[in-house]
Enzyme design. Structure first.
Site, PDB file in Angstrom:
ATOM      1  N   TYR A 151     -28.519 -47.115  42.981  1.00  0.00           N
ATOM      2  CA  TYR A 151     -29.049 -47.294  41.630  1.00  0.00           C
ATOM      3  C   TYR A 151     -27.994 -47.928  40.725  1.00  0.00           C
ATOM      4  O   TYR A 151     -28.284 -48.857  39.978  1.00  0.00           O
ATOM      5  CB  TYR A 151     -29.487 -45.940  41.064  1.00  0.00           C
ATOM      6  CG  TYR A 151     -30.320 -46.029  39.804  1.00  0.00           C
ATOM      7  CD1 TYR A 151     -31.632 -46.498  39.846  1.00  0.00           C
ATOM      8  CD2 TYR A 151     -29.811 -45.619  38.575  1.00  0.00           C
ATOM      9  CE1 TYR A 151     -32.409 -46.557  38.707  1.00  0.00           C
ATOM     10  CE2 TYR A 151     -30.577 -45.679  37.425  1.00  0.00           C
ATOM     11  CZ  TYR A 151     -31.878 -46.153  37.495  1.00  0.00           C
ATOM     12  OH  TYR A 151     -32.636 -46.222  36.352  1.00  0.00           O
ATOM     13  N   LYS A 155     -28.651 -51.709  39.343  1.00  0.00           N
ATOM     14  CA  LYS A 155     -28.894 -51.830  37.915  1.00  0.00           C
ATOM     15  C   LYS A 155     -27.815 -52.682  37.238  1.00  0.00           C
ATOM     16  O   LYS A 155     -28.093 -53.391  36.257  1.00  0.00           O
ATOM     17  CB  LYS A 155     -28.994 -50.446  37.263  1.00  0.00           C
ATOM     18  CG  LYS A 155     -30.275 -49.699  37.628  1.00  0.00           C
ATOM     19  CD  LYS A 155     -31.518 -50.473  37.198  1.00  0.00           C
ATOM     20  CE  LYS A 155     -32.794 -49.676  37.420  1.00  0.00           C
ATOM     21  NZ  LYS A 155     -34.005 -50.401  36.943  1.00  0.00           N
TER      22      LYS A 155
END
Length: 263
Positions: A151, A155
């Site tokens: 993540y 991101k």
């Protein structure tokens, strides 16, 4: 940009931030809204609730042809797309352990989906000389997601892509915003907490957990100002300043925070 009279496409619209954006854009007087998700029943039901012209479309945002078909459906119905909200995203809760499938899925949903959306929607926007891309990138894309390596990495890549798009197309009428909330009361966060993910626990403990409606309010304000970074949690800007001013001190503080939560 003001949303009234605009045509909007939203991915990941079955719930959470995506559904809140749809309701708020409808309340603002959007001319039309196309809601996209893997859950066709959910987005079709949501489209029926909105007091504007809307439709639900099933789309796997990790498949380029399906994203192009989504844009084509919006163009056929409305003749244009003014705002594309690339909102779908996933978390994993893993680090460096053997989880290649989750790494690949994270890249596909959190990064490539933004690429496919821009590739599909930009030609018509550039031809008209205007358009807006809103990409949900998360505060993790500016800071980190403790306990979730895929993540964090994807991101960050999503923020980098948004920056590149703004630099490359900003002088051709294309505006870009990166939406970077921290803790939001969505199924994604609740599922992470239920699973005991350290990252979800750190997020929940690090500041206010906003409602999706709060995030939608921040988006309306950010779009009106055409800000690149839309920060529903203003403190994220402060954390980012600390990180850039003294990375070593910031990293040490994050280690203490993570260690306290994990302990």
């Amino acid at each position: 940009m003001r949303v009234d009279g605009r045509v909007v496409v939203i991915t990941g619209a079955a719930g959470g931030i995506g559904a809140a954006l749809a309701r708020r854009f409808a309340a603002e007087g959007a001319a039309g809204i196309v809601l996209s998700d893997l859950d066709l029943d959910a987005v079709t039901a949501l489209a029926g609730e909105l007091k504007v012209d809307a439709q639900g479309v099933r789309t796997d945002v990790t498949v380029s042809d399906e994203v192009r078909a989504l844009v084509d459906a919006a163009l056929r119905r409305y003749g244009r797309v003014d705002l594309f909200c690339s909102n779908a995203g996933i978390t994993t809760g893993i680090g460096l352990e053997d989880g290649d499938a989750l790494w690949q899925r994270s890249w596909a949903v959190n990064v490539q989906a933004h690429v496919y959306a821009a590739r599909a929607v930009l030609p018509a926007m550039l031809e008209r000389g205007e358009g807006y891309l809103l990409q949900t990138c998360s505060a993790a894309g500016l800071l980190t997601a403790v306990g979730d390596a895929p993540y964090t990495v994807t991101k960050h890549a999503a923020v980098a892509l948004a920056e590149w798009l703004s630099i490359t197309y900003g002088d051709r009428g294309i505006r870009v915003s990166a939406l970077c909330p921290q803790g939001v009361d969505t199924p994604m966060l609740r599922d992470g907490l239920d699973a005991g993910h350290v990252g979800a626990r750190v997020t929940a403990a690090s500041g206010a957990v906003l409602s999706p409606d709060d995030v939608a309010d921040a988006v309306i304000a950010g779009l009106a100002d055409e800000r690149f970074l839309i920060l529903p949690h203003p403190e994220v800007g402060t954390y980012l300043a600390h990180k850039t001013q003294n990375p070593d001190r910031w990293l040490a503080g994050m280690r203490r925070l993570a260690g306290g939560i994990a302990g």
